[in-house]
Write a protein that holds these residues in place. Sequence first.
Motif, PDB file in Angstrom:
ATOM      1  N   UNK A  48      -7.090   8.626  -9.690  1.00 43.82           N
ATOM      2  CA  UNK A  48      -7.582   7.248  -9.593  1.00 43.82           C
ATOM      3  C   UNK A  48      -7.324   6.666  -8.211  1.00 43.82           C
ATOM      4  N   UNK A  49      -6.141   6.916  -7.662  1.00 42.66           N
ATOM      5  CA  UNK A  49      -5.832   6.410  -6.319  1.00 42.66           C
ATOM      6  C   UNK A  49      -6.883   6.895  -5.323  1.00 42.66           C
ATOM      7  N   UNK A  50      -7.222   8.172  -5.392  1.00 43.09           N
ATOM      8  CA  UNK A  50      -8.161   8.742  -4.426  1.00 43.09           C
ATOM      9  C   UNK A  50      -9.580   8.214  -4.619  1.00 43.09           C
ATOM     10  N   UNK A  51      -9.985   7.963  -5.867  1.00 45.37           N
ATOM     11  CA  UNK A  51     -11.392   7.694  -6.143  1.00 45.37           C
ATOM     12  C   UNK A  51     -11.730   6.225  -6.397  1.00 45.37           C
ATOM     13  N   UNK A  52     -10.736   5.384  -6.579  1.00 45.66           N
ATOM     14  CA  UNK A  52     -10.973   3.959  -6.802  1.00 45.66           C
ATOM     15  C   UNK A  52     -11.034   3.244  -5.448  1.00 45.66           C
ATOM     16  N   UNK A 101      -0.456  17.670  -3.435  1.00 41.36           N
ATOM     17  CA  UNK A 101      -0.977  18.663  -4.368  1.00 41.36           C
ATOM     18  C   UNK A 101      -2.312  18.221  -4.969  1.00 41.36           C
ATOM     19  N   UNK A 102      -2.475  16.913  -5.149  1.00 49.44           N
ATOM     20  CA  UNK A 102      -3.695  16.373  -5.753  1.00 49.44           C
ATOM     21  C   UNK A 102      -4.711  15.923  -4.707  1.00 49.44           C
ATOM     22  N   UNK A 103      -4.469  16.274  -3.451  1.00 53.38           N
ATOM     23  CA  UNK A 103      -5.415  16.017  -2.350  1.00 53.38           C
ATOM     24  C   UNK A 103      -5.785  14.540  -2.233  1.00 53.38           C
ATOM     25  N   UNK A 104      -4.746  13.719  -2.162  1.00 48.48           N
ATOM     26  CA  UNK A 104      -4.947  12.281  -1.951  1.00 48.48           C
ATOM     27  C   UNK A 104      -4.947  12.020  -0.456  1.00 48.48           C
ATOM     28  N   UNK A 105      -6.046  11.460   0.041  1.00 44.12           N
ATOM     29  CA  UNK A 105      -6.165  11.204   1.477  1.00 44.12           C
ATOM     30  C   UNK A 105      -6.024   9.725   1.809  1.00 44.12           C
ATOM     31  N   UNK A 106      -5.576   8.943   0.843  1.00 43.79           N
ATOM     32  CA  UNK A 106      -5.179   7.562   1.114  1.00 43.79           C
ATOM     33  C   UNK A 106      -3.671   7.551   1.366  1.00 43.79           C
ATOM     34  N   UNK A 107      -3.165   6.561   2.097  1.00 41.53           N
ATOM     35  CA  UNK A 107      -1.733   6.536   2.415  1.00 41.53           C
ATOM     36  C   UNK A 107      -0.867   6.386   1.163  1.00 41.53           C
ATOM     37  N   UNK A 108       0.238   7.113   1.146  1.00 41.18           N
ATOM     38  CA  UNK A 108       1.190   7.027   0.040  1.00 41.18           C
ATOM     39  C   UNK A 108       2.598   6.842   0.625  1.00 41.18           C
ATOM     40  N   UNK A 109       3.289   5.843   0.115  1.00 38.25           N
ATOM     41  CA  UNK A 109       4.654   5.533   0.548  1.00 38.25           C
ATOM     42  C   UNK A 109       5.621   5.910  -0.566  1.00 38.25           C
ATOM     43  N   UNK A 110       6.633   6.706  -0.245  1.00 34.56           N
ATOM     44  CA  UNK A 110       7.687   7.013  -1.207  1.00 34.56           C
ATOM     45  C   UNK A 110       8.822   6.026  -1.005  1.00 34.56           C
ATOM     46  N   UNK A 111       9.236   5.380  -2.091  1.00 37.86           N
ATOM     47  CA  UNK A 111      10.361   4.449  -2.045  1.00 37.86           C
ATOM     48  C   UNK A 111      11.494   5.101  -2.834  1.00 37.86           C
ATOM     49  N   UNK A 219      -9.107   9.159   7.425  1.00 37.88           N
ATOM     50  CA  UNK A 219      -9.416  10.261   8.342  1.00 37.88           C
ATOM     51  C   UNK A 219      -8.263  10.519   9.315  1.00 37.88           C
ATOM     52  N   UNK A 220      -7.565   9.472   9.696  1.00 35.15           N
ATOM     53  CA  UNK A 220      -6.400   9.644  10.574  1.00 35.15           C
ATOM     54  C   UNK A 220      -5.306  10.430   9.852  1.00 35.15           C
ATOM     55  N   UNK A 221      -5.067  10.072   8.600  1.00 35.58           N
ATOM     56  CA  UNK A 221      -4.084  10.812   7.793  1.00 35.58           C
ATOM     57  C   UNK A 221      -4.496  12.278   7.673  1.00 35.58           C
ATOM     58  N   UNK A 222      -5.766  12.511   7.389  1.00 42.98           N
ATOM     59  CA  UNK A 222      -6.254  13.887   7.236  1.00 42.98           C
ATOM     60  C   UNK A 222      -6.049  14.689   8.523  1.00 42.98           C
TER      61      UNK A 222
END
Length: 275
Positions: A48-52, A101-111, A219-222
């Motif tokens: 959902x994160x990747x596609x929404x 692993x799930x090929x998410x190309x949006x930014x993800x922050x680990x807290x 695209x920058x993340x990728x």
Amino acid sequence: MVEVDPREAQPVLFTVEDGIATITLNRPHEGNAITPGMQEALEKAWHRVQNDHDIRVAIVKGAGERHFCTGASVSMLRDSGEGALLRNQTNREANRFSPRQCEVWKPVIACVTGLAASGGLHFVVDCDIVIASENAAFMDTHVGVGAVGALENIGLAKRMSMGGALMLTLLGKAYRMPAARAHQLGLVDMLEPTKDDAEARALEFAKIICGNSPQAVSLSKRAIWTSLEMGYSQSLDYGWELLKAQWRHPDFVEGPSSFMEKRQPVWNPDPDART
């Protein structure tokens, strides 16, 4: 009838507010350890994160104060027979719970607050920005229980010093790396005094990211992540192609236009949009 533990009803909590998805590992009674049910829920969440298009960035954190994530649930693997099934699966088939692993190309922050151990380190090494509270600690238990530390450990070697990665791997459960040391070695990007401070910083960063062009950010993340799997010259060539691809996106026009007109940009979240 088999009774279902009510604590297992929602192994993952998922909320979205103002373009920010918050994913909470919600099994504090077992150190937020990963079960098949949690993995299934995480894969759906990352999809959902990747596609929404309404989601610009995600934050992943653990429920409770003591643990971020302690890896695979040993009791669940034993009782469900899941371990035997994994022998016939590839890495891509078996492991589908982290953003990488799930090929998410949006930014993800680990807290990260509390202990991140073994499989829980996947979230640390596979996220883009790692923010930790001072009570966080990092440990890998594989060799101490007769298992090979190979997957998240490879991620550790790419994220921090080789010596630090090997120390975590080879000392096993006898060594917990403090958050301050992890920060010194590059595993943690921002260190905050408390859990509340870490969560506030993660939200602050997420809001800043939401103000940037979604497609340019993606695209920058990728470009950066993919460079880890390529030689330097090949990485530059790949980056150049991504850079040129953005020239055809409406945000490439909107950015300079909004700057010249002294207004906030109105970004197009559709990655397939073209001028």
